[in-house]
Write a protein that holds these residues in place. Structure first.
Motif, PDB file in Angstrom:
ATOM      1  N   UNK A 260      25.269  33.933  39.044  1.00  0.00           N
ATOM      2  CA  UNK A 260      25.753  33.436  39.706  1.00  0.00           C
ATOM      3  C   UNK A 260      25.905  31.457  40.099  1.00  0.00           C
ATOM      4  N   UNK A 261      24.385  30.611  39.918  1.00  0.00           N
ATOM      5  CA  UNK A 261      25.011  29.509  40.026  1.00  0.00           C
ATOM      6  C   UNK A 261      26.057  29.192  38.113  1.00  0.00           C
ATOM      7  N   UNK A 262      25.772  30.232  37.847  1.00  0.00           N
ATOM      8  CA  UNK A 262      26.821  29.326  36.154  1.00  0.00           C
ATOM      9  C   UNK A 262      28.280  30.016  35.946  1.00  0.00           C
ATOM     10  N   UNK A 263      28.869  30.909  36.981  1.00  0.00           N
ATOM     11  CA  UNK A 263      29.691  31.825  37.416  1.00  0.00           C
ATOM     12  C   UNK A 263      29.779  32.429  36.292  1.00  0.00           C
ATOM     13  N   UNK A 264      28.528  32.947  36.018  1.00  0.00           N
ATOM     14  CA  UNK A 264      29.064  34.156  34.717  1.00  0.00           C
ATOM     15  C   UNK A 264      29.568  35.312  35.798  1.00  0.00           C
ATOM     16  N   UNK A 265      28.567  36.074  36.110  1.00  0.00           N
ATOM     17  CA  UNK A 265      28.541  37.185  37.530  1.00  0.00           C
ATOM     18  C   UNK A 265      28.315  38.436  36.619  1.00  0.00           C
ATOM     19  N   UNK A 286      24.138  35.766  50.796  1.00  0.00           N
ATOM     20  CA  UNK A 286      24.734  33.799  51.416  1.00  0.00           C
ATOM     21  C   UNK A 286      24.057  33.174  50.132  1.00  0.00           C
ATOM     22  N   UNK A 287      23.095  33.660  49.987  1.00  0.00           N
ATOM     23  CA  UNK A 287      22.396  32.247  48.999  1.00  0.00           C
ATOM     24  C   UNK A 287      23.753  32.462  47.508  1.00  0.00           C
ATOM     25  N   UNK A 288      23.885  33.583  47.237  1.00  0.00           N
ATOM     26  CA  UNK A 288      24.168  34.274  46.433  1.00  0.00           C
ATOM     27  C   UNK A 288      25.664  33.287  45.990  1.00  0.00           C
ATOM     28  N   UNK A 289      26.386  33.372  47.621  1.00  0.00           N
ATOM     29  CA  UNK A 289      28.015  32.960  47.510  1.00  0.00           C
ATOM     30  C   UNK A 289      27.434  31.618  47.397  1.00  0.00           C
ATOM     31  N   UNK A 290      26.641  31.172  48.214  1.00  0.00           N
ATOM     32  CA  UNK A 290      26.427  29.774  48.002  1.00  0.00           C
ATOM     33  C   UNK A 290      25.949  28.810  46.311  1.00  0.00           C
ATOM     34  N   UNK A 292      27.179  30.576  43.517  1.00  0.00           N
ATOM     35  CA  UNK A 292      28.335  30.742  42.966  1.00  0.00           C
ATOM     36  C   UNK A 292      29.420  29.374  43.336  1.00  0.00           C
ATOM     37  N   UNK A 293      29.222  29.112  44.493  1.00  0.00           N
ATOM     38  CA  UNK A 293      30.276  27.687  45.247  1.00  0.00           C
ATOM     39  C   UNK A 293      29.914  26.244  44.565  1.00  0.00           C
ATOM     40  N   UNK A 294      28.100  26.464  44.290  1.00  0.00           N
ATOM     41  CA  UNK A 294      27.554  24.843  44.330  1.00  0.00           C
ATOM     42  C   UNK A 294      28.443  24.319  43.479  1.00  0.00           C
ATOM     43  N   UNK A 295      28.351  24.331  41.614  1.00  0.00           N
ATOM     44  CA  UNK A 295      28.357  23.760  41.362  1.00  0.00           C
ATOM     45  C   UNK A 295      30.637  22.789  40.661  1.00  0.00           C
ATOM     46  N   UNK A 366      33.461  37.572  52.036  1.00  0.00           N
ATOM     47  CA  UNK A 366      33.240  35.877  51.507  1.00  0.00           C
ATOM     48  C   UNK A 366      32.893  35.845  50.195  1.00  0.00           C
ATOM     49  N   UNK A 367      31.929  36.402  49.896  1.00  0.00           N
ATOM     50  CA  UNK A 367      31.545  36.906  48.503  1.00  0.00           C
ATOM     51  C   UNK A 367      32.593  36.679  47.603  1.00  0.00           C
ATOM     52  N   UNK A 368      33.480  38.301  48.159  1.00  0.00           N
ATOM     53  CA  UNK A 368      34.750  39.071  47.741  1.00  0.00           C
ATOM     54  C   UNK A 368      35.767  37.509  46.923  1.00  0.00           C
ATOM     55  N   UNK A 369      36.139  36.459  48.404  1.00  0.00           N
ATOM     56  CA  UNK A 369      37.051  35.205  47.851  1.00  0.00           C
ATOM     57  C   UNK A 369      36.711  33.919  46.589  1.00  0.00           C
ATOM     58  N   UNK A 370      34.770  34.260  47.078  1.00  0.00           N
ATOM     59  CA  UNK A 370      34.309  32.969  46.698  1.00  0.00           C
ATOM     60  C   UNK A 370      33.914  33.701  44.794  1.00  0.00           C
ATOM     61  N   UNK A 371      34.355  35.100  44.641  1.00  0.00           N
ATOM     62  CA  UNK A 371      33.282  35.449  43.805  1.00  0.00           C
ATOM     63  C   UNK A 371      34.781  35.591  42.604  1.00  0.00           C
ATOM     64  N   UNK A 372      35.774  35.582  42.949  1.00  0.00           N
ATOM     65  CA  UNK A 372      37.226  35.188  42.256  1.00  0.00           C
ATOM     66  C   UNK A 372      37.659  34.148  42.358  1.00  0.00           C
ATOM     67  N   UNK A 373      38.188  32.828  43.776  1.00  0.00           N
ATOM     68  CA  UNK A 373      37.937  32.147  42.800  1.00  0.00           C
ATOM     69  C   UNK A 373      37.692  31.068  41.971  1.00  0.00           C
ATOM     70  N   UNK A 374      36.200  31.266  41.572  1.00  0.00           N
ATOM     71  CA  UNK A 374      35.904  30.475  40.723  1.00  0.00           C
ATOM     72  C   UNK A 374      36.221  31.679  39.594  1.00  0.00           C
TER      73      UNK A 374
END
Lengths: 593, 188
Positions: A260-265, A286-290, A292-295, A366-374
């Motif tokens: 998640x942190x490296x937006x790898x997936x 929520x931690x995983x979504x965070x 994803x968007x953190x860096x 929220x996970x869905x938009x976070x994971x595809x926006x990143x």
């Protein structure tokens, strides 16, 4: 949305925004070579690493050498993983005795993890050994992320520096990124994930009895593996009673955190972050979504610090949040309205197909938009089973070019290319020479920006067109009609933009997708990276022009709105025809027009 | 060409750090602080034998048990070796037929009124251990009848097993089907 979902969503953004400044300024210190609170422990390690590998930290590189180092390093990464995938069966830590990959799948997977895409045309729990997961895939998760961040930092230096050809040392940027940023956050995050129930062990797969045994009809096969048919040419089946199941184990948490942190997936298991062992509770979600968007979020602040005006960073973050929240709103709306064709059967009208109960609708969306926006591409719900307009949200976020937070590093440099286009267009409209951050925008910068923003889109459209006339590609669709087109479009968009999520019904482990996908991922990752570094090289050589009365202010709200419009218009002009044939037609079919 | 050496050596060094030392640290922390969670959150019966994981759902179709969500994991559903969703699109005719069949099964078992979505639509992992409290309540009449216990008592068992939103506001309220059924059988 109910009150709890509002609270959960708002609090999430409050926490994210509160972390942007501290992490962003920390990253700026790391990449400017300053000492941080971690230096006491890490500075000696860093020194050892440089001396073993022969890196001279103050040996700065021009853009061509920076590009060369990126490409060389990625070639080594690719080769290492490709060989490991072809030889994983005799290697250690393989309790489930999984066989080697075919070369086509190994090629696709090695490119996928090297380019930070993590497209997966295999089933994790059946096809990959613990050794490959941990020593192969997880390592790529770290260093491909560090590669993206290093490129973004070099691009920022291009804006900041004057009359020089030097952009920094790639080896130092990559090493410091991994040591000071990715590893410490991953260790903390992985520990928190384990506390929620994410597993971390090297046990063999566990066999447990079922409380109530189950049964199914298994098609009978002859010795050659062909289905046996009866006189009426119907496949013969035998009824199998299942009394126990095998539960896969593995070092999941350490991989989950960096994934998640490296937006790898790339998921440890096939179900990715929907699997209870990858994402067991609402808090882990929520931690995983965070993560994803953190860096990507904090990098906008790093950018602001390095260019000497943090308002520029906040302006970019504002654009990202605006589009992300907009897409979340639409997705939440259509998914809570549900599928009228199912509601008609007497079922509550909310779409739960492909979603987990524990996350709730808002936690899934929220996970869905976070994971595809990143460019992450991890999923906690199955995007294929979203309602048509719902599924168009993640697809559109991918097609916009992975800039709504975007991949670690790549998101920032891609949105900077959009900012340059926006400055140029507005410059034409008001009759001024376009400038951004005190650097004059000229022909070369425009060329490179256009290459950055159009490469992936052109690749997606051409390959989708080819797919539609290739029988093997069409046969891979799992759903009929307009939805099948969405499936193919999503898959190729996901690969070309280095996202890695899928409309997962598509049978992607065939030569067409393995090979065209490897090509799309390579083009989508490296052509923009080379173009943006070339642009940074030319920017660094320019002199600084102090802002005058005629300079367009690029750190204010009107420019943020203008940039948002430019992003949306470029996206719509490029992809509207394709979207009209896929999700939009299907939505009309679903609501019965 | 002076960059060939760092390219190869840094790859090896980071493979050791990120692929060896990092997972070793995480495994050490995990086993020291969270031994149960890190090994799979298994449930044991009275004799200490592991009889399932509280995170991995199991298939139930017998009338005396609470039924879980439909599953597309593996050939028989709830197969942990084949996690995943149906990936059916919303207008797929096969999917709509399957949904209609599931509604019929539920109606035949005595469910009246609007059926909850999670009992008809398959989960993302295929291993979802939970159903919504509303889905459990729809099944109370059937189970009470088959087991010969009062509906009120069964409702009390259900409400005792509801997992509320985490920290009071995260996620959704839910019931763990395996834990609930083990409680009915008096195993746990």
């Amino acid at each position: 949305m109910n009150t709890y979902e509002w609270l959960q969503t708002i609090l999430f953004f409050v926490v994210l925004l509160a972390l942007v400044k501290p992490l962003g300024s920390f990253m700026a210190r790391v990449f400017q070579g300053e000492s941080t609170f971690l230096s006491l422990v890490l500075a000696p390690c860093e020194k050892v690493i440089y001396s073993i590998s022969g890196v001279k930290p103050d040996d700065e590189m021009g853009w061509k050498r920076y590009v060369g180092s990126v490409l060389l390093f990625n070639l080594v990464l690719f080769a290492g993983l490709f060989i490991m995938l072809l030889t994983q069966h005799p290697l250690p830590l393989n309790p489930h005795k999984v066989p080697a990959f075919t070369w086509q799948l190994a090629l696709n997977t090695a490119v996928s993890f090297t380019t930070n895409t993590n497209w997966q045309a295999y089933v994790g729990e059946q096809a990959v050994s613990y050794f490959t997961q941990m020593v192969g895939l997880a390592v790529h998760n770290f260093v491909s992320a560090a590669t993206g961040i290093a490129i973004a930092i070099a691009v920022i230096r291009g804006f900041v520096r004057r009359k020089t050809s030097l952009l920094g040392n790639f080896w130092v940027d990559m090493t410091r990124c991994t040591l000071y940023i990715l590893l410490p956050i991953s260790i903390i995050a992985a520990s928190l994930l384990v506390s929620q129930g994410v597993i971390q062990n090297f046990s063999e797969y566990k066999t447990v009895p079922l409380v109530q045994s189950t049964n199914y009809d298994k098609p009978k096969m002859d010795d050659k593996g062909n289905p046996v048919k009866d006189a009426a040419d119907k496949p013969v089946t035998e009824n199998i009673i299942v009394k126990e199941v095998q539960i896969p184990m593995g070092p999941v948490a350490s991989q989950e955190a960096i994934k998640e942190l490296g937006t790898n997936g790339g998921g440890f298991f096939n179900a990715n972050s929907a699997h209870p062992y990858e994402n067991p509770t609402p808090f882990s979600n929520m931690l995983e979504i965070l993560l994803i968007l953190l860096i990507p979020g904090a990098l906008t602040y790093t950018f602001g610090v390095m260019v000497g005006n943090t308002r520029h960073g906040w302006m970019l973050l504002g654009v990202m949040i605006l589009i992300l929240v907009g897409c979340f709103g639409v997705l939440q709306g259509v998914e809570s309205n549900g599928n009228p064709l199912v509601a008609k059967l007497g079922v509550q009208s909310i779409n739960m197909e492909g979603k987990e109960v524990r996350f709730g609708l808002a936690g899934s969306n929220l996970f869905t938009v976070a994971t595809t926006g990143t460019s992450c591409g991890a999923v906690n719900s199955m995007h294929e089973s979203l309602t048509p307009i719902g599924g168009m949200m993640p697809l559109s976020l991918i097609l916009l070019g992975e800039i709504i937070f975007g991949g670690v590093g790549s998101g920032l440099y891609t949105i900077l290319a959009f900012a340059i286009i926006a400055v140029f267009v507005s410059g034409l409209m008001i009759g001024r020479t376009p400038e951004y951050l005190g650097k004059k925008i000229e022909v070369r910068e425009m060329w490179m920006s256009i290459i950055v923003i159009l490469t992936a889109g052109v690749t997606v459209l051409i390959l989708s067109g080819i797919a539609m006339i290739t029988p093997q590609a069409v046969a891979s669709m799992s759903n009929p009609g307009a939805h099948g087109l969405s499936e193919v479009l999503y898959g190729l968009a996901s690969m070309a933009n280095n996202n890695g999520s899928a409309f997962a019904g598509l049978n992607a482990n065939v030569n067409f997708y393995n090979l065209s996908g490897a090509l799309a991922m390579t083009i989508g990752r490296y052509i923009p990276a080379v173009a943006v570094l070339a642009m940074a090289g030319s920017l660094a050589e320019k002199k600084y022009i102090p802002p005058s009365l005629g300079t367009l202010p690029t750190d204010k709200a009107p420019f943020a709105l203008w940039l948002t419009l430019v992003i949306l218009i470029v996206g719509a002009l490029t992809f509207f025809p394709a979207l009209a044939l896929g999700p939009i037609v299907e939505q009309l079919q679903m609501i019965g027009v | 060409m002076k960059d060939i050496r760092p390219a190869i050596l840094l790859f090896i060094i980071f493979t050791i750090i990120c692929g060896g030392i990092y997972p070793a640290i995480v495994t050490g922390v995990a086993h020291a602080l969270f031994p149960k969670q890190s090994t799979g959150s298994f449930i044991s019966d009275k004799t200490g034998k592991e009889i399932g994981s509280s995170l991995i759902g199991q298939p139930f179709s017998d009338a005396k048990y609470f039924w879980p969500r439909p599953s597309s994991a593996g050939e028989f559903g709830y197969n942990p070796l084949g996690s995943g969703g149906s990936n059916a699109g919303p207008t797929n005719p096969d999917y709509l037929k399957t949904a209609a069949d599931r509604v019929k099964t539920l109606r035949d078992s005595g469910v009246t009124g609007t059926i909850t979505a999670d009992l008809v639509q398959a989960s993302a992992s295929g291993l979802d251990p939970h159903i919504t409290p509303e889905s459990a309540l729809l099944q109370v009449t059937r189970i009470a009848r088959v087991r010969g216990i009062s509906e009120d008592r069964l409702r009390m068992v259900v409400s005792k097993h509801i997992e509320e939103r985490q920290f009071g506001f995260l996620g959704a309220p839910r019931l763990n089907v395996l834990v609930l059924n083990l409680a009915l059988d008096g195993v746990k």
